[in-house]
Structures are given as C-alpha cells and as structure tokens.
Motif scaffolding. Structure first.
Motif, short mmCIF file in Angstrom:
data_model
loop_
_atom_site.label_atom_id
_atom_site.label_comp_id
_atom_site.label_asym_id
_atom_site.label_seq_id
_atom_site.Cartn_x
_atom_site.Cartn_y
_atom_site.Cartn_z
N VAL A 152 0.81 -1.22 0.00
CA VAL A 152 0.00 0.00 0.00
C VAL A 152 0.85 1.27 0.00
O VAL A 152 0.32 2.36 0.19
N ARG A 153 2.12 1.17 -0.23
CA ARG A 153 2.98 2.35 -0.12
C ARG A 153 2.67 3.36 -1.22
O ARG A 153 2.60 3.00 -2.40
N PRO A 154 2.51 4.63 -0.88
CA PRO A 154 2.08 5.62 -1.87
C PRO A 154 3.12 5.94 -2.94
O PRO A 154 2.77 6.50 -3.99
N ASP A 155 4.39 5.62 -2.71
CA ASP A 155 5.42 5.94 -3.70
C ASP A 155 5.58 4.86 -4.76
O ASP A 155 6.41 5.00 -5.66
N VAL A 156 4.79 3.79 -4.68
CA VAL A 156 4.93 2.65 -5.58
C VAL A 156 3.79 2.65 -6.58
O VAL A 156 2.62 2.71 -6.21
N PHE A 157 4.13 2.55 -7.87
CA PHE A 157 3.11 2.44 -8.91
C PHE A 157 2.76 0.99 -9.21
O PHE A 157 1.61 0.66 -9.46
N TYR A 158 3.76 0.12 -9.19
CA TYR A 158 3.56 -1.27 -9.60
C TYR A 158 4.52 -2.13 -8.80
O TYR A 158 5.70 -2.24 -9.13
N ALA A 159 4.03 -2.73 -7.74
CA ALA A 159 4.89 -3.49 -6.84
C ALA A 159 5.22 -4.85 -7.45
O ALA A 159 4.34 -5.58 -7.89
N ARG A 160 6.50 -5.15 -7.45
CA ARG A 160 7.00 -6.45 -7.86
C ARG A 160 8.22 -6.76 -7.01
O ARG A 160 9.00 -5.87 -6.68
N VAL A 161 8.41 -8.03 -6.67
CA VAL A 161 9.59 -8.43 -5.90
C VAL A 161 10.12 -9.73 -6.48
O VAL A 161 9.45 -10.43 -7.25
#
Length: 460
Positions: A267-276
């Motif tokens: 849910v971090r606001p600085d992330v557009f598309y989370a991938r790990v």
C-alpha cells in the motif's frame, strides 16, 4: 520430435514443477485447457505469488555492485557462475535449470492463460473482464522488458530489426509449437503495443494493492521501456503521465528514524507497480567500491546496510544489504516502477536534452528526501556528462538490487561509459573480468532451452 511450446521453453523438471503447481492451485487439463471458470477465479489468479513475487534473484548477481565473498575455483554453484558471467549458468543440459529464462516464461504462461480465457468467464461484467485482461497485458510486457534486456542486445535503431532477442509467446496451450526468436525491435514493439492496449482498461487506482495494475503503473512501465530504448523524449512524457495519473509522493526518509517507518510495499504511496523477486528478503553483499561511493550521511545507507562502522569498510563481506530494511518486513524496494524512478527518468531525459537546470531540479526532488536537512546540499554542475553520471549513480543508490543495475550497465557500456569489472575469489584473486564491450553483456540462451530448439542461433 514434436514438442510443445512450454516444454521447449521450460524444459524437463521445470515444466513438470510448473504444471504441478498449477494443478495444486486450480488444475490444468492434460492438453493445457484451464479450469478457470469465473471472473473471481481470474482475479485471484493475478494475486498469486507466482505472478507478484517470482522475479529471478540471480539477476542481481550480474551487476557490479554486488559481491560473493567466499567464491573459490572451480565454480560449482549456479550463483557463482552467474556472478562470474559464465556463458552458461548450468552446463548440464539434462540436469540444470534455465536460470533467469525459466522464471520469466513461467510468469508469461500465467498471463497468457488469463489473456486467452478471460472472455469466456461465466460471470462478471465486460468491464471487469477488460480490466483483468489489461492487467495481464501489462504483466506480460513487464516480463518481456526484462527478457529483451538480457537475451537481446541493447536497443540500437540501426540494428534492432536484425539483432535477435527471444520468442514472443502468446499461447497458453501446452501443445502449440514454439515460435522462433524475434528481433529486439519486434519484442519492443510487442511490449509497447501490449501496454498501449492495456492502459485504457487498467484500473484508475491500485491504492489497495500496489501489486495489481493501474493506469499509473502502465505509464510507469512504458516510461521505463522508452528509457531502455534510448527514446528519452517519450520516456519523459510517460514518466510525467505516471506521476499525473498516480502519486507524486516520494517517501521522505528525513522524517523517519529507521526503515520500519517506510511502510508496507502493498500500500505504499510511492509505488506504482509493486514487484519483488522470489528471494527478496535474502541478504546481499555490496562491494566495498560501491559502499565508498555513498555519502556517509545518505539515509539509504543507514536504513538498508548494517555493520557500517566508521565507513572505511576494511573487511570484505562484513556489510550486508537487507532489501526489507534493517528492521525487516516493511521497507522492501519494488522491482516495479516508483515515483522515485519516474523522477530519475525525468532527470535523465532532461540531461540528455541538455536542459541541465531541469535535470538537477528532478534530481533534487529525490535527493533532498534522502539526507538530513543539516547535511544536504543540492547537487550542482554545468557539465552534461557529470550530471548524467550523477543521475546513474543516484539510480544505483535508490535501486541497488532490484534487477535494474545490470540493464543500466548495458546502457552505459553501449555508450562506451563502463569500466572493466572484476570478480575476486575468497583470497582476493581476480577470477573473472567483464571488459567494456564484452559479449557477456548479452546472455546466451540456456543450453536447456537450445536442446529443444536446435535451430535457434545462439548468442556469442
């Protein structure tokens, strides 16, 4: 021998494991017909860890900022072979894995399953179906952007139409024939077409789960695509569209005491598309040379690296990097686009266009959030090459081990800006070198794949 598409791309045990996993999740009929039935089934499919968190960690071992402190000859482990840029990472074509390659094509299989079957789902609206298909198109494009940058040469307008890259697979049918290797130009065109087709139907926001697609995520991946192609005007245009469609918030480390305050990647606001990656919590060993490029006041150094001592770093392997932050669990750096990445794309694009004041302003947007105010000074230079070097260095600080450093090294090498990189064994003897212009900047197709595709030309 008539072998099916995924047996050719994900050979032997890899295919068996993939199919076994699918059977456990939803099940696959013998001919590859999916048992996904409802829109809800497909929606859950996009939340599976095989899609959101399965990027190959060995990518980071190719980069110049990472160390393996206990390597010794002969090179037995796969990671040691990746680390020393061996032509093949697993020599045994019958027992080894198609490292890196297999992970992306397995993920593409999942996306193709949705793309090709969602229209037949038994419930849900057409809008929902289009939205899920758009997310899968974006995910597939994201995978191919890595593949073309590992198995094809750096995009060159003069040779991209003849430089070979990877097969572009759109089928999920296990019995379909394998397509041939496509050119670098063709793969980039497919990536751009997939994202462009996806954006109108992507969700307006993924604020509840950053691992899912959104319009801002689409523009973010497109900005990265154009940057890797060297089209910096379009890269900047799409980076700005991502910031406009999504968040423009950069996490402000100056207001935090440690990494535990950064927040969960979901849910971090600085992330557009989370991938790990599949092993994103695994500790990394930074090279001493990389550590010495940091300003000692840089909060990224203090939030993500332990055993800093007096910043002289006399002992190789002592300092460790933790991708989830030193406090663990929340501060994970996304492999997908972020606000910080868009600002650095804007900075690089401006510098490439000789607008150095604008480039420095974008650079400042990020850097002032990474240093205590008392120790911060805006970077200043009227030399284009110095500004570009600073931007690339800042990218290495912000995204040290999320799969992008190797691609940045390739881009710099294509411009004649990479120095020789050496690998040391545990006794500090040089055991491998990556010279400027080396053919190793483009990976060979794994022998486990060429075994089933003997007609494919091999990379040098």
């Amino acid at each position: 021998m008539n072998l099916n598409i995924y047996k050719r791309l994900l050979p032997m045990l890899i295919l068996a494991l993939m199919l076994g996993s699918c059977k456990k999740y939803l099940g696959i009929e013998p001919k590859g017909v999916q048992l996904l039935k409802t829109v809800k089934d497909f929606d859950l499919w996009l939340n599976d860890r095989e899609i959101t968190g399965n990027l190959p960690e060995p990518i980071n071992l190719l980069a110049d900022n990472i160390d393996l402190a206990n390597v010794e000859l002969p090179l037995d482990a796969v990671n040691e072979r990746v680390f020393t840029w061996q032509p093949q990472f697993a020599e045994d074509q019958f027992a080894g894995e198609a490292v890196i390659w297999k992970d992306f094509y397995r993920e593409i299989y999942y996306y193709n399953t949705l793309i090709n079957n969602i229209d037949e789902a038994t419930d849900g609206t057409e809008t929902q179906k289009k939205s899920l298909k758009a997310e899968a198109l974006l995910g597939r494009a994201f995978c191919y952007l890595y593949l073309v940058n590992f198995y094809g040469k750096v995009f060159n307008p003069g040779s991209a139409s003849s430089d070979l890259a990877v097969p572009f697979v759109t089928s999920h049918d296990l019995n379909d024939p394998t397509p041939p290797r496509r050119s670098v130009k063709e793969i980039y065109e497919h990536i751009i077409n997939d994202i462009t087709a996806a954006i109108p139907d992507l969700p307006a926001s993924n604020i509840k789960n950053r691992f899912r697609g959104s319009i801002a995520a689409g523009y973010g991946v497109l900005a990265r695509t154009y940057q890797f192609m060297g089209d910096y005007v379009k890269a900047a245009e799409n980076a700005q569209k991502a910031l406009t469609a999504g968040s423009s918030t950069i996490m402000d480390f100056t207001k935090m005491t440690n990494s535990s305050q950064i927040g969960d990647l979901t849910v971090r606001p600085d992330v557009f598309y989370a991938r790990v990656s599949v092993a994103y919590n695994q500790e990394k060993i930074p090279t001493i040379a990389f550590l010495k490029t940091f300003d000692v006041n840089d909060l990224r150094l203090k939030f993500y690296y332990n055993n800093l001592g007096n910043y002289t770093y006399p002992t190789r392997g002592l300092v460790k990097y933790r991708s989830s932050g030193l406090q663990g669990g929340t501060a994970t750096i996304s492999w997908g686009p972020t606000v910080a990445e868009m600002e650095l794309i804007l900075a690089e694009s401006a510098a490439r266009g000789n607008d150095l004041p604008l480039a420095l302003d974008h650079l400042d947007v990020l850097r002032k959030k990474r240093f205590p105010a008392s120790a911060y000074q805006k970077y200043s230079s009227n030399n284009r090459d110095q500004v570009l070097q600073k931007i690339m260095q800042e990218r290495s600080f912000e995204f040290p081990y999320n799969g992008m450093r190797w691609i940045d090294m390739r881009r710099m090498d294509a411009e004649g800006k990479m120095q020789e990189v050496s690998r040391l064994d545990k006794n500090n003897n040089v055991i491998a070198t990556l010279s400027p212009g080396s053919q190793r900047y483009t990976l060979q197709i794994p022998v486990q794949v060429t075994l089933f595709n003997p007609g494919w030309p091999q990379n040098p």
